[in-house]
Scaffold this active site. Structure first.
Site, PDB file in Angstrom:
ATOM      1  N   SER A 139       0.836  -1.199   0.000  1.00  0.00           N
ATOM      2  CA  SER A 139       0.000   0.000   0.000  1.00  0.00           C
ATOM      3  C   SER A 139       0.878   1.258   0.000  1.00  0.00           C
ATOM      4  CB  SER A 139      -0.961  -0.041   1.183  1.00  0.00           C
ATOM      5  OG  SER A 139      -1.943   0.967   1.090  1.00  0.00           O
ATOM      6  N   SER A 140       0.824   2.090   1.043  1.00  0.00           N
ATOM      7  CA  SER A 140       1.689   3.258   1.097  1.00  0.00           C
ATOM      8  C   SER A 140       3.155   2.851   1.000  1.00  0.00           C
ATOM      9  CB  SER A 140       1.448   4.024   2.399  1.00  0.00           C
ATOM     10  OG  SER A 140       2.286   5.137   2.506  1.00  0.00           O
TER      11      SER A 140
END
Length: 300
Positions: A139-140
């Site tokens: 994700s991030s």
């Protein structure tokens, strides 16, 4: 001696022999760590000569310690003798900054700058091999993996991205978290040509004419947070960067049920520089495939 006593003694020996995740306080200064990134590290007791390093980056609302439970490279480090760094971001809902000019510029005093210095600190402290520096994240953390490979291509050897976006996709956004970011990027609305992505990346590190790291990227078709269209944009970005003057690496073939059912491995060029994985029915995020990553990094 009873069996239970023997078993307990053996477990204690294993605990002593294996590494563990430990905090590294004061690893940097305000100059080398301008955004205050916390550092945790897993160093096996039996460290390889000139060990490799894996930088494993957590997603939003998480931490290095939590990601160590999700991306279980530590026990594999005990077997193979490499080092794992699990850093922690403490700002913008614990997301990595992949939006600001500072973080999208080489040595720009943003998160990417601090992470690069964290790698340099570890290389120096453990006499690690600077040609075996690997970055991965979810994700991030996957977004920052793309950024690190784009801005520090002479530092990063290879990357593996889980459910991320192309480097530069969030450029100019007011933040990098689902709460603060311009949603157009995560919604797959930043559609560019391969040449446009390449130009954006090269502007992050002006004057660099060397090669870029080998990359693999994973995305689920059922991802409703970071939409599946972002896989296509990453493919355009990295096939363009890795293809060089000859043009983007061309798609070669798909391998179904690889590395498991419902996954398709997409091979570009001869498959040694870039691969992508499409996971049918998988949401956010694609589960970490540690053994596939180690093979991609050349550590097994």
């Amino acid at each position: 001696m009873h069996f239970s006593t023997l078993a307990g003694s053996f477990a204690a020996l294993v605990a002593i022999a294996n590494g563990a995740l430990v905090s590294v306080p004061n690893w940097g200064t305000s100059t080398t760590n301008p955004t205050g990134i916390a550092m945790s590290i897993w160093v096996p007791t039996k460290l390889a000569t000139k060990p490799a390093i894996i930088l494993a980056l957590h997603g939003c609302l998480s931490s290095g310690a939590s990601y160590a439970q999700q991306a279980k490279y530590g026990p594999l480090a005990d077997t193979h003798g490499f080092i794992v760094i699990y850093p922690s971001s403490s700002h913008d809902n614990n997301c990595w900054d992949v939006a600001s000019t500072k973080s999208l510029t080489r040595d720009g005093e943003g998160d990417s700058h601090g992470l690069a210095n964290m790698l340099k600190y570890t290389i120096d402290k453990y006499d690690a091999d600077p040609k075996k520096i690997f970055v991965t994240g979810s994700s991030s953390g996957g977004m920052m993996t793309n950024v690190m490979a784009a801005i520090y291509p002479d530092v990063v050897t290879a990357g593996s991205v889980y459910s991320g976006v192309a480097a530069g996709c969030l450029a100019g956004s007011p933040g990098s978290s689902p709460i603060t970011a311009d949603p157009a990027c995560a919604n797959g609305q930043h559609i560019k040509t391969s040449a446009q992505w390449v130009a954006q990346v090269k502007a992050m590190y002006p004057g660099y004419n060397g090669t870029y790291p080998k990359m693999q990227t994973w995305h689920g078709t059922a991802d409703t947070l970071v939409l599946y269209a972002n896989l296509g944009e990453q493919i355009k970005e990295w096939t363009g960067l890795l293809g060089g003057a000859a043009g983007p690496l061309a798609w070669t073939k798909n391998v179904t049920s690889s590395p498991q059912a419902q996954y398709t491995q997409m091979i570009y060029g001869d498959g040694t520089l870039f691969q992508a994985y499409s996971a049918v029915g998988v949401g956010h995020t694609v589960p970490v495939h540690e053994t596939v990553d180690l093979a991609w990094f050349g550590l097994t």
